[in-house]
Write an enzyme that holds these catalytic residues in place. Structure first.
Site, PDB file in Angstrom:
ATOM      1  N   HIS A 214       0.821  -1.223   0.000  1.00  0.00           N
ATOM      2  CA  HIS A 214       0.000   0.000   0.000  1.00  0.00           C
ATOM      3  C   HIS A 214       0.844   1.257   0.000  1.00  0.00           C
ATOM      4  CE1 HIS A 214       0.098   1.018   4.406  1.00  0.00           C
ATOM      5  NE2 HIS A 214       0.228  -0.277   4.551  1.00  0.00           N
ATOM      6  N   ASP A 230       5.863   1.375   6.981  1.00  0.00           N
ATOM      7  CA  ASP A 230       4.466   1.037   6.670  1.00  0.00           C
ATOM      8  C   ASP A 230       3.885   2.091   5.734  1.00  0.00           C
ATOM      9  OD1 ASP A 230       1.901   0.055   6.686  1.00  0.00           O
ATOM     10  OD2 ASP A 230       1.471   0.616   8.763  1.00  0.00           O
ATOM     11  N   GLU A 264      -5.303   1.910   2.172  1.00  0.00           N
ATOM     12  CA  GLU A 264      -5.290   0.659   2.947  1.00  0.00           C
ATOM     13  C   GLU A 264      -5.565   0.931   4.419  1.00  0.00           C
ATOM     14  OE1 GLU A 264      -3.305  -2.463   5.505  1.00  0.00           O
ATOM     15  OE2 GLU A 264      -2.984  -0.311   5.404  1.00  0.00           O
ATOM     16  N   GLU A 265      -4.953   2.013   4.897  1.00  0.00           N
ATOM     17  CA  GLU A 265      -4.949   2.281   6.344  1.00  0.00           C
ATOM     18  C   GLU A 265      -6.330   2.579   6.913  1.00  0.00           C
ATOM     19  OE1 GLU A 265      -2.584   1.617   8.139  1.00  0.00           O
ATOM     20  OE2 GLU A 265      -0.659   2.009   7.163  1.00  0.00           O
ATOM     21  N   ASP A 292       3.810  -5.756   2.891  1.00  0.00           N
ATOM     22  CA  ASP A 292       3.421  -4.658   3.768  1.00  0.00           C
ATOM     23  C   ASP A 292       4.304  -4.712   5.014  1.00  0.00           C
ATOM     24  OD1 ASP A 292       2.215  -2.666   5.175  1.00  0.00           O
ATOM     25  OD2 ASP A 292       0.234  -3.607   5.313  1.00  0.00           O
ATOM     26  N   HIS A 379       2.833   3.423  12.671  1.00  0.00           N
ATOM     27  CA  HIS A 379       1.727   4.399  12.641  1.00  0.00           C
ATOM     28  C   HIS A 379       2.045   5.657  13.439  1.00  0.00           C
ATOM     29  CE1 HIS A 379      -1.672   1.442  11.314  1.00  0.00           C
ATOM     30  NE2 HIS A 379      -0.686   1.551  10.450  1.00  0.00           N
TER      31      HIS A 379
END
Ligand code: BES
Ligand code: ZN
Length: 501
Positions: A214, A230, A264-265, A292, A379
């Protein structure tokens, strides 16, 4: 009493008198605003400690469909040790319940995965570059954020399309096209586009080998979400693996598609839209590899294969393992070790491919447990390459090797006559007066070896170190069609059909 006043009073009662909630039915708890799925274990833990923040709508094996409050998402976040997968959003209760039922489309796929392409694999591995991966991770981090609604996310998609197109141009490939996928009309709509590169298979163009990751990112601060691990690491791995294939002039039998998914998130929106489209059009996708997060090593072993039975195909995963056994076994000088791990639910873009009946595999950077304990940048605004152990792309480099092996061994090298346009490479190769004439126009790289095959695939001629120009007599061969295959000093491979009259 006016209706508005009544609603206001109800709201005040709800907000300020917690005890009053006990007397309300669940649906009256106005703060339950989000539908989704999470692991049953997490749902039950939250229900235990915060009964008013969650309603479990349905369960299926170890998953729960839930209706939760914003507060519950924070509790979940804490519960998961501040980092770690939380839940998959759904737009309503029906969708949330449907998502845990896993109504997987049945497909008859008899694809036998085999390992036969050692030569192409070793050539491609030889040109694979760790610094290319590093540079691209930095390039992607530098957008500041790739959160799907931010203009920078769409810029990253447009720029990636240009980068992939430039690769096709550099390597003179007219069998490659790159497109943006618009998701603005999807059920889960996002302004961000996904990007897909297609290398059309020379022999089995209807069979698709997919590799993806992603392109979007997230963090607690949406305008500062570098997403280095990520998932800039995944996008960089699949880009560099593809570039290596092109550099050696690899022409696949099957069609290869390289995918950078949008959004995606926020719930796998880009990949869901694409996988559902491929599924409803019955596209014959033989394998889907998900990349990922590949750059934060926090476990003793190198690669951990996600093994959730509701999102991963064990056959394809076993094949990935045998690729590592074959090319990076314990006795090899480039050993890569692996284990398996679960993420608990469909935590990335492989999920809707699986749901559509396709075979999926997902090699991940560490065990899930170690990821939760160690990957402190996940994140967050610190998700940058500088902050991974080693501050380089050495961990991702292993995943790029696996990606190369996967792409080559599943798509298979084409032995067909439809190879890239030879003359564009700066080489002339033609038959004249019963001789094969070869001549490099650009003098970019001399010929290392030249082979001639007859139409049955039998090799009838082989010569080494042929320089930049020359002539090979063909008078002893009968009239007909032949394939000349050359390898250049710079490792590029070219082949051309010639006719001896
Ligand atoms: N890269 C993660 C998924 C992941 C995290 C896989 C840890 C394995 C271990 C992905 O970008 C992500 O954050 N996914 C969300 C869920 C998704 C359905 C929105 C998550 O896990 O919270
Ligand atoms: Zn994520």
């Amino acid at each position: 009493m006016k209706k508005n006043t009544l609603i206001a009073m109800l709201l005040i009662a709800t907000l300020f008198n917690i005890n009053a909630q006990d007397n309300l039915t669940v649906s009256q708890r106005l703060n339950l605003t989000i539908y989704g799925n999470m692991s049953l274990e997490d749902a039950e833990t939250i229900k235990e400690s915060h009964p008013n923040e969650i309603e479990i709508l349905a369960t299926s094996n170890d998953e729960a469909a839930v209706h939760i409050s914003e507060e519950a998402t924070h509790i979940l976040h804490e519960l998961r040790g501040t980092h770690g997968p939380g839940y998959l959003k759904a737009s309503n209760a029906v969708e949330a319940i449907k998502q845990i039922r896993h109504t997987r489309t049945e497909r008859k796929q008899q694809m036998n995965f085999t390992i036969t392409e050692g030569e192409s694999v070793s050539n491609a591995l030889a040109v694979l570059s760790q610094s290319n991966i590093e540079n691209q991770i930095i390039e992607l981090q530098n957008y500041g954020t790739r959160y799907h609604t931010m203009p920078a996310a769409q810029m990253a998609a447009v720029d990636l399309k240009a980068k992939w197109e430039a690769m096709a141009t550099t390597y003179n490939r007219d069998d490659i096209s790159v497109r943006l996928v618009d998701h603005s009309n999807a059920t889960d709509s996002t302004p961000m586009n996904s990007v897909i590169m297609t290398i059309t298979g020379a022999e089995l163009p209807d069979e698709f080998v997919i590799i993806g990751g992603h392109l979007d990112s997230t963090s607690g601060q949406l305008s500062n979400a570098p997403g280095g691990d990520d998932d800039a690491s995944g996008i960089s791995v699949i880009t560099e693996a593809t570039r290596a294939l092109l550099e050696i002039g690899f022409v696949p039998k099957r069609t290869i598609e390289v995918m950078a998914y949008a959004a995606e998130e926020v719930g796998l929106w880009g990949s869901k839209d694409i996988a559902n489209q491929y599924g409803s059009n019955n596209v014959n996708v033989v394998a889907v590899g998900q990349f990922d997060m590949s750059n934060f090593k926090s476990s003793p072993k190198d690669v951990y294969f996600i093994n959730d039975s509701n999102a991963i195909d064990p056959t394809l995963t076993d094949f990935f393992k045998s690729l590592l056994d074959t090319y990076h076994g314990p006795s090899s000088n480039d050993a890569i070790t692996y284990g398996t791990t679960a993420c608990g639910y469909g935590c990335s873009d492989h999920r809707f491919w699986f749901e559509n009946g396709y075979k999926t595999a997902f090699p991940f950077e560490s065990s899930f447990q170690d990821f939760q304990n160690n990957n402190w940048i996940y994140h967050s605004t610190s998700d940058r390459m500088e902050n991974v152990p080693g501050a380089d792309a050495s961990h991702s480099f292993k995943f790029a090797k696996l990606a190369v092996e996967y792409l080559i061994e599943v798509s298979k090298k084409s032995s067909s006559l439809s190879t890239p346009d030879f003359s564009k490479e700066g080489y002339e190769l033609y038959v004249i007066d019963n001789s094969l004439k070869y001549e490099s126009q650009s003098f970019s790289s001399p010929i290392k070896s030249l082979k001639i095959f007859d139409i049955t695939g039998k090799r009838i001629y082989k010569e080494k170190e042929l320089g930049n120009a020359g002539r090979i007599s063909l008078s002893r061969f009968s009239k007909g069609v032949y394939v000349v295959s050359i390898v250049l000093e710079n490792k590029k491979q070219l082949s051309k059909k010639v006719v001896l009259k």
